[in-house]
Design an enzyme around this catalytic site. Structure first.
Site, PDB file in Angstrom:
ATOM      1  N   CYS A   1       0.832  -1.211   0.000  1.00 28.18           N
ATOM      2  CA  CYS A   1       0.000   0.000   0.000  1.00 28.18           C
ATOM      3  C   CYS A   1       0.864   1.258   0.000  1.00 28.18           C
ATOM      4  O   CYS A   1       1.583   1.516   0.971  1.00 28.18           O
ATOM      5  CB  CYS A   1      -0.914  -0.054   1.223  1.00 28.18           C
TER       6      CYS A   1
ATOM      7  N   CYS B   1       0.161   3.688   2.851  1.00 29.47           N
ATOM      8  CA  CYS B   1       0.648   3.092   4.105  1.00 29.47           C
ATOM      9  C   CYS B   1       2.150   3.326   4.250  1.00 29.47           C
ATOM     10  O   CYS B   1       2.633   3.668   5.331  1.00 29.47           O
ATOM     11  CB  CYS B   1       0.371   1.592   4.134  1.00 29.47           C
TER      12      CYS B   1
END
Length: 148
Positions: free
Chosen positions: A71, A74
């Site tokens: 991600c 993230c």
């Protein structure tokens, strides 16, 4: 004198009784079982097995970042979350849950998008925020959620 608080060790998950006034003064404490510091100023990794000790049994509020290694947002938020941990501990424990490795835990909390932050106090969810945030935003949000 502030009463003793129950704090889960990040290394062995043993519950420790720590003097609240010393934690409030910035003491990091040590685990009575393994001798590891109770707080290191950085997020800890949680699993299905370790989650209950930190979320439900500890007196310290727990902020969890549900994330995955693939991600992009993230990855961008990770250093900000680390910075927030260095500022918020020992008042708040910061932890990370890899949703690829801990699918049951992610499912238990209905994680549909990442990164998602969930703040717990005594096992109860008291706040949820999706999307990447900077350290100041994380700290501000936690402060609002905890009434500070």
């Amino acid at each position: 004198m502030v009463e003793a608080l129950i704090v889960a060790c990040p290394a062995c998950n043993t519950l420790n009784r720590a003097p609240g006034d010393k934690l409030a003064a910035g003491s990091r404490g040590k685990c009575g079982q393994c001798g590891s510091p109770l707080f290191e100023g950085r997020p800890i990794a949680l699993s299905q097995a370790s989650f209950p000790s930190h979320a439900a049994k500890s007196d310290i509020p727990l902020l969890v970042d549900f994330w995955a290694p693939w991600c992009g947002p993230c990855k961008a938020m990770a250093p900000q979350f680390e910075r927030a941990a260095s500022r918020l501990e020992p008042a708040v424990r910061l932890a990370k849950v890899n949703t690829d490795e801990e699918r049951d835990l992610a499912g238990q909390f209905g994680i549909r998008g990442i990164p998602t932050l969930i703040l717990f106090r005594h096992g109860r969810e008291i706040g949820r925020q999706s999307g990447a945030m900077d350290a100041a935003g994380i700290e501000s949000w936690v402060g609002r959620m905890l009434g500070g």
